[in-house]
Design a protein around this motif. Structure first.
Motif, PDB file in Angstrom:
ATOM      1  N   ARG A 116      32.084  19.183  18.056  1.00 42.49           N
ATOM      2  CA  ARG A 116      32.664  17.871  17.759  1.00 42.49           C
ATOM      3  C   ARG A 116      31.966  17.198  16.573  1.00 42.49           C
ATOM      4  NH1 ARG A 116      33.848  14.902  23.552  1.00 42.49           N
ATOM      5  NH2 ARG A 116      34.489  16.736  24.722  1.00 42.49           N
ATOM      6  N   ALA A 117      30.648  17.310  16.515  1.00 38.96           N
ATOM      7  CA  ALA A 117      29.915  16.689  15.413  1.00 38.96           C
ATOM      8  C   ALA A 117      30.295  17.334  14.080  1.00 38.96           C
ATOM      9  CB  ALA A 117      28.412  16.807  15.659  1.00 38.96           C
ATOM     10  N   LEU A 118      30.413  18.657  14.073  1.00 42.81           N
ATOM     11  CA  LEU A 118      30.815  19.346  12.848  1.00 42.81           C
ATOM     12  C   LEU A 118      32.247  18.976  12.462  1.00 42.81           C
ATOM     13  CD1 LEU A 118      29.215  22.816  13.604  1.00 42.81           C
ATOM     14  CD2 LEU A 118      28.612  21.339  11.683  1.00 42.81           C
ATOM     15  N   SER A 119      33.100  18.823  13.448  1.00 45.40           N
ATOM     16  CA  SER A 119      34.483  18.426  13.173  1.00 45.40           C
ATOM     17  C   SER A 119      34.535  17.041  12.538  1.00 45.40           C
ATOM     18  CB  SER A 119      35.305  18.442  14.469  1.00 45.40           C
ATOM     19  OG  SER A 119      35.384  19.757  14.999  1.00 45.40           O
ATOM     20  N   MET A 120      33.747  16.108  13.065  1.00 44.24           N
ATOM     21  CA  MET A 120      33.704  14.759  12.492  1.00 44.24           C
ATOM     22  C   MET A 120      33.165  14.767  11.063  1.00 44.24           C
ATOM     23  SD  MET A 120      32.317  12.435  15.650  1.00 44.24           S
ATOM     24  CE  MET A 120      33.264  12.263  17.171  1.00 44.24           C
ATOM     25  N   ALA A 121      32.306  15.747  10.771  1.00 48.34           N
ATOM     26  CA  ALA A 121      31.730  15.837   9.432  1.00 48.34           C
ATOM     27  C   ALA A 121      32.654  16.569   8.453  1.00 48.34           C
ATOM     28  CB  ALA A 121      30.385  16.554   9.499  1.00 48.34           C
ATOM     29  N   GLY A 122      33.829  17.033   8.937  1.00 51.31           N
ATOM     30  CA  GLY A 122      34.790  17.685   8.058  1.00 51.31           C
ATOM     31  C   GLY A 122      34.857  19.183   8.178  1.00 51.31           C
ATOM     32  N   TRP A 123      34.157  19.761   9.166  1.00 49.49           N
ATOM     33  CA  TRP A 123      34.155  21.213   9.344  1.00 49.49           C
ATOM     34  C   TRP A 123      34.766  21.590  10.689  1.00 49.49           C
ATOM     35  CZ3 TRP A 123      28.665  20.068   7.724  1.00 49.49           C
ATOM     36  CH2 TRP A 123      28.536  20.135   6.334  1.00 49.49           C
ATOM     37  N   ALA A 124      35.961  21.096  10.951  1.00 48.36           N
ATOM     38  CA  ALA A 124      36.625  21.390  12.221  1.00 48.36           C
ATOM     39  C   ALA A 124      37.049  22.859  12.259  1.00 48.36           C
ATOM     40  CB  ALA A 124      37.838  20.490  12.398  1.00 48.36           C
ATOM     41  N   PRO A 125      36.620  23.630  13.252  1.00 47.16           N
ATOM     42  CA  PRO A 125      37.013  25.037  13.344  1.00 47.16           C
ATOM     43  C   PRO A 125      38.413  25.183  13.921  1.00 47.16           C
ATOM     44  CG  PRO A 125      35.614  24.473  15.187  1.00 47.16           C
ATOM     45  CD  PRO A 125      35.687  23.242  14.333  1.00 47.16           C
ATOM     46  N   SER A 126      39.052  26.284  13.579  1.00 44.18           N
ATOM     47  CA  SER A 126      40.363  26.598  14.146  1.00 44.18           C
ATOM     48  C   SER A 126      40.201  27.742  15.131  1.00 44.18           C
ATOM     49  CB  SER A 126      41.350  26.995  13.039  1.00 44.18           C
ATOM     50  OG  SER A 126      42.586  27.401  13.610  1.00 44.18           O
ATOM     51  N   PHE A 127      40.700  27.558  16.331  1.00 41.49           N
ATOM     52  CA  PHE A 127      40.614  28.595  17.356  1.00 41.49           C
ATOM     53  C   PHE A 127      41.994  29.125  17.762  1.00 41.49           C
ATOM     54  CE2 PHE A 127      36.742  25.970  18.383  1.00 41.49           C
ATOM     55  CZ  PHE A 127      35.849  26.873  17.821  1.00 41.49           C
ATOM     56  N   PHE A 128      43.030  28.758  17.015  1.00 46.03           N
ATOM     57  CA  PHE A 128      44.376  29.235  17.360  1.00 46.03           C
ATOM     58  C   PHE A 128      45.128  29.659  16.102  1.00 46.03           C
ATOM     59  CE2 PHE A 128      48.839  28.833  18.662  1.00 46.03           C
ATOM     60  CZ  PHE A 128      48.816  29.566  19.836  1.00 46.03           C
ATOM     61  N   ASP A 129      45.499  28.711  15.237  1.00 42.19           N
ATOM     62  CA  ASP A 129      46.185  29.048  13.986  1.00 42.19           C
ATOM     63  C   ASP A 129      45.192  29.571  12.953  1.00 42.19           C
ATOM     64  OD1 ASP A 129      48.547  28.156  15.114  1.00 42.19           O
ATOM     65  OD2 ASP A 129      48.353  26.133  14.282  1.00 42.19           O
ATOM     66  N   CYS A 130      45.702  30.328  11.993  1.00 49.21           N
ATOM     67  CA  CYS A 130      44.858  30.891  10.942  1.00 49.21           C
ATOM     68  C   CYS A 130      44.200  29.765  10.146  1.00 49.21           C
ATOM     69  CB  CYS A 130      45.671  31.789  10.020  1.00 49.21           C
ATOM     70  SG  CYS A 130      44.725  32.473   8.637  1.00 49.21           S
ATOM     71  N   ALA A 131      42.874  29.837  10.006  1.00 52.55           N
ATOM     72  CA  ALA A 131      42.131  28.797   9.303  1.00 52.55           C
ATOM     73  C   ALA A 131      42.386  28.809   7.808  1.00 52.55           C
ATOM     74  CB  ALA A 131      40.631  28.973   9.568  1.00 52.55           C
ATOM     75  N   VAL A 132      42.906  29.911   7.265  1.00 50.89           N
ATOM     76  CA  VAL A 132      43.130  30.028   5.824  1.00 50.89           C
ATOM     77  C   VAL A 132      44.576  29.714   5.451  1.00 50.89           C
ATOM     78  CG1 VAL A 132      43.063  31.579   3.833  1.00 50.89           C
ATOM     79  CG2 VAL A 132      41.272  31.704   5.587  1.00 50.89           C
ATOM     80  N   SER A 133      45.497  30.425   6.085  1.00 48.62           N
ATOM     81  CA  SER A 133      46.907  30.291   5.709  1.00 48.62           C
ATOM     82  C   SER A 133      47.682  29.331   6.594  1.00 48.62           C
ATOM     83  CB  SER A 133      47.582  31.663   5.755  1.00 48.62           C
ATOM     84  OG  SER A 133      47.627  32.153   7.094  1.00 48.62           O
ATOM     85  N   GLY A 134      47.123  29.002   7.757  1.00 51.89           N
ATOM     86  CA  GLY A 134      47.841  28.160   8.705  1.00 51.89           C
ATOM     87  C   GLY A 134      48.869  28.910   9.526  1.00 51.89           C
ATOM     88  N   ALA A 135      48.908  30.235   9.397  1.00 49.81           N
ATOM     89  CA  ALA A 135      49.864  31.043  10.160  1.00 49.81           C
ATOM     90  C   ALA A 135      49.693  30.788  11.655  1.00 49.81           C
ATOM     91  CB  ALA A 135      49.669  32.517   9.848  1.00 49.81           C
ATOM     92  N   PRO A 136      50.792  30.558  12.369  1.00 54.53           N
ATOM     93  CA  PRO A 136      50.692  30.254  13.801  1.00 54.53           C
ATOM     94  C   PRO A 136      49.963  31.347  14.576  1.00 54.53           C
ATOM     95  CG  PRO A 136      52.911  29.831  12.978  1.00 54.53           C
ATOM     96  CD  PRO A 136      52.196  30.564  11.886  1.00 54.53           C
ATOM     97  N   GLY A 137      49.154  30.937  15.535  1.00 55.89           N
ATOM     98  CA  GLY A 137      48.406  31.874  16.360  1.00 55.89           C
ATOM     99  C   GLY A 137      49.167  32.270  17.601  1.00 55.89           C
ATOM    100  N   PRO A 138      48.500  32.950  18.507  1.00 53.03           N
ATOM    101  CA  PRO A 138      47.039  33.097  18.505  1.00 53.03           C
ATOM    102  C   PRO A 138      46.551  34.230  17.603  1.00 53.03           C
ATOM    103  CG  PRO A 138      47.961  34.120  20.457  1.00 53.03           C
ATOM    104  CD  PRO A 138      49.117  33.476  19.742  1.00 53.03           C
ATOM    105  N   HIS A 139      45.330  34.056  17.050  1.00 54.00           N
ATOM    106  CA  HIS A 139      44.643  35.095  16.299  1.00 54.00           C
ATOM    107  C   HIS A 139      43.292  35.338  16.965  1.00 54.00           C
ATOM    108  CE1 HIS A 139      47.667  34.722  13.169  1.00 54.00           C
ATOM    109  NE2 HIS A 139      47.440  33.420  13.122  1.00 54.00           N
ATOM    110  N   SER A 140      42.756  36.532  16.798  1.00 54.47           N
ATOM    111  CA  SER A 140      41.499  36.870  17.474  1.00 54.47           C
ATOM    112  C   SER A 140      40.349  37.157  16.526  1.00 54.47           C
ATOM    113  CB  SER A 140      41.712  38.098  18.381  1.00 54.47           C
ATOM    114  OG  SER A 140      42.083  39.237  17.614  1.00 54.47           O
ATOM    115  N   ALA A 141      40.617  37.364  15.236  1.00 59.18           N
ATOM    116  CA  ALA A 141      39.555  37.662  14.272  1.00 59.18           C
ATOM    117  C   ALA A 141      38.864  36.368  13.858  1.00 59.18           C
ATOM    118  CB  ALA A 141      40.136  38.374  13.056  1.00 59.18           C
TER     119      ALA A 141
END
Length: 271
Positions: free
Chosen positions: A140-165
């Protein structure tokens, strides 16, 4: 030079001269503050114990040219004793305040302050496992600082998930087409726990299996260390076991036994 006051949580202290301390605090309204507490190391000090790490206080400051001076301190919440009585809680809290110190500055938002105070309160009350509380705080702290992780959609392209890599440097899970060779794969249970920790779904988080918690902790630690660049020294001491620890020796053995598997990172960025 004006006086001002604010609610603060103490992050760290260090000695100054023979009787003074420099106290680093995260405040509700003024971001991170470094101020001198004069005479607090003397036994007759009126507010020395109120300015120890993990304490929440209402503090009055006298504004100085380089460092402000603390003139009054009134305890709001005393979490230090409860946290220090448990090794897991103490190491988790130490990692939290170190993270807050690295993430914040004078322009820090009120949300960072409230998040840290809430996490320390939860640790002191033993509401959840100390390792889970720490992992949730870090995400949560990292997300508030602008580094919110993605655990479903692709963090690069935004392609709908789920993804596992999962690629730390790219901000979370990525599609198979963008995953570098050798990228670690996370199962649905681990990704579900990571999402729950980020969103605050404690029903799901508390029910997770120990294996899943261990793998999730490894992911969170790697993600935090990467984005904070200089890393967190306190993380190496965090107790990741799920049993109460009574001695330092027990804590060291438990920490090694519960240490998450190292997750290799790609050596080069994706073109």
């Amino acid at each position: 030079m004006p006086l001002y006051r604010d609610e603060v949580v103490v992050l760290r202290t260090h000695k100054l001269g023979e009787a003074d301390r420099i106290v680093t605090m995260l405040s509700r309204q003024h971001g991170k503050i470094r101020a001198v507490a004069k005479g607090v190391r003397r036994t007759a000090s009126k507010f020395g114990a109120r300015l120890e790490p993990f304490m929440v206080a209402d503090v009055q400051f006298f504004e100085g040219r380089t460092l402000d001076t603390i003139t009054q301190a009134v305890t709001i919440a005393s979490y230090g004793a409860e946290i220090a009585s448990d090794y897991g809680s103490y190491t988790a809290a130490s990692a939290m305040v170190e993270t807050a110190d690295k993430l914040t500055d004078a322009d820090a938002t009120q949300q960072q302050y409230l998040l840290l105070v809430g996490a320390l309160r939860s640790l002191s009350r033993g509401e959840h496992g100390s390792s889970l509380t720490l992992d949730s705080y870090l995400l949560r702290a990292l997300s508030m600082a602008g580094w919110a992780p993605s655990f479903f959609d692709c963090a690069v392209s935004g392609a709908p998930g789920p993804h596992s890599a999962f690629v730390v440097q790219l901000g979370g899970v990525v599609s198979d087409e963008l995953a570098p060779p050798g990228t670690p794969r996370l199962d649905a249970s681990t990704l579900g726990l990571l999402s729950a920790l980020l969103s605050g779904d404690w029903t799901l988080a508390d029910a997770a299996a120990d294996r899943v918690k261990s793998q999730a902790s490894g992911i969170v630690a790697a993600y935090a260390q990467w984005h904070l660049e200089r890393g967190l020294r306190s993380l190496q001491h965090v107790d990741r076991s799920n049993e109460p620890v009574k001695t330092l020796r027990d804590a060291q053995l438990a920490r090694h036994a519960a240490s998450p598997t190292f997750i290799p990172l790609p050596k080069a960025p994706i073109a």
